[in-house]
Design a protein around this motif. Structure first.
Motif, short mmCIF file in Angstrom:
data_model
loop_
_atom_site.label_atom_id
_atom_site.label_comp_id
_atom_site.label_asym_id
_atom_site.label_seq_id
_atom_site.Cartn_x
_atom_site.Cartn_y
_atom_site.Cartn_z
N MET A 1 0.83 -1.20 0.00
CA MET A 1 0.00 0.00 0.00
C MET A 1 0.87 1.26 0.00
SD MET A 1 -3.25 0.29 -0.14
CE MET A 1 -4.60 1.40 0.09
N MET A 2 1.97 1.21 0.77
CA MET A 2 2.87 2.35 0.82
C MET A 2 3.53 2.58 -0.53
SD MET A 2 4.70 1.85 4.54
CE MET A 2 5.82 3.21 4.20
N ILE A 3 3.84 1.47 -1.23
CA ILE A 3 4.46 1.60 -2.55
C ILE A 3 3.48 2.23 -3.54
CG2 ILE A 3 5.38 0.31 -4.52
CD1 ILE A 3 6.51 -1.70 -2.54
N PHE A 4 2.19 1.79 -3.47
CA PHE A 4 1.17 2.36 -4.35
C PHE A 4 1.01 3.86 -4.09
CE2 PHE A 4 -3.21 3.66 -5.17
CZ PHE A 4 -3.33 3.31 -6.52
N GLY A 5 0.99 4.23 -2.80
CA GLY A 5 0.87 5.64 -2.44
C GLY A 5 2.03 6.46 -2.97
N TRP A 6 3.24 5.90 -2.85
CA TRP A 6 4.42 6.61 -3.35
C TRP A 6 4.36 6.78 -4.86
CZ3 TRP A 6 8.40 5.50 -6.75
CH2 TRP A 6 9.50 6.37 -6.73
N ASN A 8 1.67 6.79 -6.71
CA ASN A 8 0.60 7.72 -7.02
C ASN A 8 1.07 9.16 -6.84
OD1 ASN A 8 -2.47 8.06 -7.46
ND2 ASN A 8 -2.11 9.28 -5.64
N ASP A 9 1.80 9.42 -5.76
CA ASP A 9 2.27 10.78 -5.48
C ASP A 9 3.35 11.23 -6.47
OD1 ASP A 9 0.57 10.98 -3.34
OD2 ASP A 9 2.06 10.40 -1.85
N GLN A 10 4.25 10.32 -6.83
CA GLN A 10 5.38 10.70 -7.67
C GLN A 10 5.09 10.62 -9.17
OE1 GLN A 10 7.96 12.15 -6.27
NE2 GLN A 10 7.02 11.76 -4.29
N LEU A 11 4.29 9.62 -9.59
CA LEU A 11 4.02 9.45 -11.02
C LEU A 11 2.79 10.23 -11.48
CD1 LEU A 11 4.80 5.65 -11.60
CD2 LEU A 11 6.28 7.64 -11.98
N LEU A 12 1.74 10.25 -10.67
CA LEU A 12 0.51 10.95 -11.08
C LEU A 12 0.49 12.39 -10.57
CD1 LEU A 12 -2.26 8.22 -10.71
CD2 LEU A 12 -1.05 8.96 -12.76
N LYS A 13 0.60 12.56 -9.28
CA LYS A 13 0.57 13.91 -8.73
C LYS A 13 1.88 14.66 -8.98
CE LYS A 13 -2.77 12.79 -5.11
NZ LYS A 13 -3.87 13.57 -5.67
N MET A 14 2.95 13.90 -9.29
CA MET A 14 4.26 14.48 -9.61
C MET A 14 4.73 15.47 -8.55
SD MET A 14 4.29 14.99 -13.74
CE MET A 14 3.66 13.72 -14.84
N GLU A 15 4.77 15.00 -7.31
CA GLU A 15 5.23 15.86 -6.22
C GLU A 15 6.67 16.31 -6.45
OE1 GLU A 15 4.57 13.97 -2.49
OE2 GLU A 15 2.40 14.27 -2.57
N ILE A 51 0.42 18.48 -16.83
CA ILE A 51 -0.64 18.09 -17.75
C ILE A 51 -0.06 17.67 -19.10
CG2 ILE A 51 -2.60 18.97 -19.10
CD1 ILE A 51 -3.43 20.57 -16.65
N PHE A 52 0.92 18.40 -19.59
CA PHE A 52 1.49 18.04 -20.90
C PHE A 52 2.27 16.73 -20.84
CE2 PHE A 52 0.74 22.45 -22.39
CZ PHE A 52 0.18 22.14 -23.62
N ILE A 53 2.94 16.46 -19.72
CA ILE A 53 3.64 15.18 -19.59
C ILE A 53 2.64 14.03 -19.59
CG2 ILE A 53 4.98 13.72 -18.01
CD1 ILE A 53 6.50 16.21 -17.14
N LEU A 54 1.62 14.15 -18.73
CA LEU A 54 0.61 13.09 -18.64
C LEU A 54 -0.16 12.96 -19.95
CD1 LEU A 54 -0.84 13.67 -15.04
CD2 LEU A 54 0.54 11.74 -15.83
N LEU A 55 -0.50 14.11 -20.54
CA LEU A 55 -1.26 14.10 -21.79
C LEU A 55 -0.49 13.39 -22.89
CD1 LEU A 55 -3.82 15.19 -23.24
CD2 LEU A 55 -2.47 17.19 -23.86
N SER A 56 0.80 13.67 -23.00
CA SER A 56 1.61 13.07 -24.06
C SER A 56 1.69 11.55 -23.90
CB SER A 56 3.02 13.66 -24.04
OG SER A 56 2.98 15.05 -24.30
N VAL A 57 1.96 11.10 -22.67
CA VAL A 57 2.08 9.66 -22.43
C VAL A 57 0.74 8.97 -22.66
CG1 VAL A 57 2.53 7.90 -20.67
CG2 VAL A 57 3.98 9.94 -20.80
N LEU A 58 -0.33 9.56 -22.14
CA LEU A 58 -1.64 8.91 -22.21
C LEU A 58 -2.19 8.89 -23.63
CD1 LEU A 58 -3.15 10.47 -18.98
CD2 LEU A 58 -2.52 8.08 -19.32
N ILE A 59 -2.12 10.03 -24.34
CA ILE A 59 -2.68 10.08 -25.69
C ILE A 59 -1.91 9.16 -26.63
CG2 ILE A 59 -3.12 11.54 -27.69
CD1 ILE A 59 -5.02 11.95 -25.32
N PHE A 60 -0.60 9.11 -26.48
CA PHE A 60 0.19 8.19 -27.31
C PHE A 60 -0.24 6.75 -27.06
CE2 PHE A 60 3.69 5.35 -28.21
CZ PHE A 60 4.13 5.79 -29.45
#
Length: 334
Positions: A1-6, A8-15, A51-60
């Motif tokens: 669970m801690m790994i998932f949280g990390w 989520n914070d670093q890859l999605l929320k990009m802390e 947004i542009f980082i996530l958008l590029s990865v996701l749309i591709f």
């Protein structure tokens, strides 16, 4: 669970990016992010890059998957089903087409020309701009996974219910005659190589970024202004959770605007930060993406007034119901 949280914070929320931008603003620009100007610059730079980082990865990625479902194959798949199952499939297929409402209308014409039921094409038309796989990730990056999944589910329900109501209303005669006369020639789908699919994904990414970049910048700019410059009491006076009319205002304010979900998310983020109810914010997002004035003007070119009015009414009522439901039960998701 801690790994998932990390993750989520670093890859999605990009802390890490937030910390990097904060360092840039404070050390290079010499501004404090706790003050209005520094906070606005930090918000703008962080959200735009994220947004542009996530958008590029996701749309591709989505476009690569979409290369396996060209319009001809999509029509063949939809043609095998009928009734509510066809509406559900039409709504689900809309989630893998990362288009704004205006871009979805040519596909709507193609599906209708191919003889697919009108209700199914409207389920697709509602779902495509409202819900896509990229929106799930972006919503999770700003709010959380519960909110993202709940948004997608209610968006799909709205698409299915809206398409079903239009189907039951028997409004086929209110589609402009040229749409049915626009014959589609069936051609065999050439098998694409991996290189072809990669090139297709690259082209889709470039095309979508060209269409949405300005709306992202505008959306993030508005979000930064709301977040740092507009007093909370002014926003609360109009869109506060205690205001019964907030959902209605948010829904209809979104209609004249034209943007996709990528441009509305930064505004939604700032509004929630200012204490606006989750349902009010989602109603605004849905109003902008599904009922924008430019898309309604385009749709009017292919359907008659009665069908357009039914579509607008069904989607508007659905968005308002969803907004009030999220305002009441949204605390369970936050």
């Amino acid at each position: 669970m801690m790994i998932f949280g990390w993750l989520n914070d670093q890859l999605l929320k990009m802390e890490w990016l937030s910390n990097l931008v904060t360092l840039l603003v404070e050390k290079v620009f010499g501004l404090s992010v706790q003050e209005r100007l520094g906070g606005s610059i930090q918000f703008f730079l962080y959200d735009v890059v994220k947004i542009f980082i996530l958008l590029s990865v996701l749309i591709f990625t989505i476009s690569y998957v979409q290369s396996f479902f060209p319009p001809e194959r999509t029509k063949q798949i939809l043609g095998r089903y009928n009734g509510i199952s066809a509406n559900i499939l039409g709504a689900l297929l809309g989630t893998i087409t990362p288009f704004c409402s205006c871009s979805s209308i040519p596909l709507f014409i193609g599906f209708t020309s191919a003889g697919l039921p009108l209700g199914v094409t409207f389920s697709f038309l509602i779902s495509s701009p409202l819900v896509d796989l990229a929106s799930v990730i972006l919503l999770a990056s700003i709010f959380n996974w519960k909110v993202a999944i709940a948004y997608v589910l209610v968006g799909l329900v709205l698409a299915v219910v809206g398409g079903t109501i239009i189907s039951k209303a028997k409004l086929e005669n209110y589609v402009e005659p040229f749409v049915y006369g626009n014959k589609i020639i069936d051609v065999g789908q050439e098998e694409l190589t991996r290189a072809d699919r990669i090139n297709f994904a690259k082209d889709q990414l470039k095309d979508i970024v060209k269409k949405v970049w300005i709306y992202i910048l505008i959306g993030v700019g508005i979000g930064a202004a709301i977040h740092n410059w507009i007093p909370e009491d002014i926003i609360s006076a109009v869109l506060g959770q205690d205001k019964w009319f907030s959902v209605l205002v948010a829904t209809f304010v979104g209609v004249p605007m034209y943007a996709d979900i990528f441009g509305t998310l930064p505004i939604a983020e700032a509004l929630v930060f200012k204490g606006v109810g989750l349902g009010t914010v989602l109603s605004f997002m849905m109003g902008v993406t599904a009922l924008s004035l430019p898309s309604l003007i385009m749709l009017k070119q292919v359907v008659k007034t009665k069908l357009l009015a039914v579509f607008f009414s069904v989607v508007t009522i659905g968005i308002i119901i969803i907004g009030y439901a999220f305002n009441i039960f949204g605390y369970l998701l936050m």
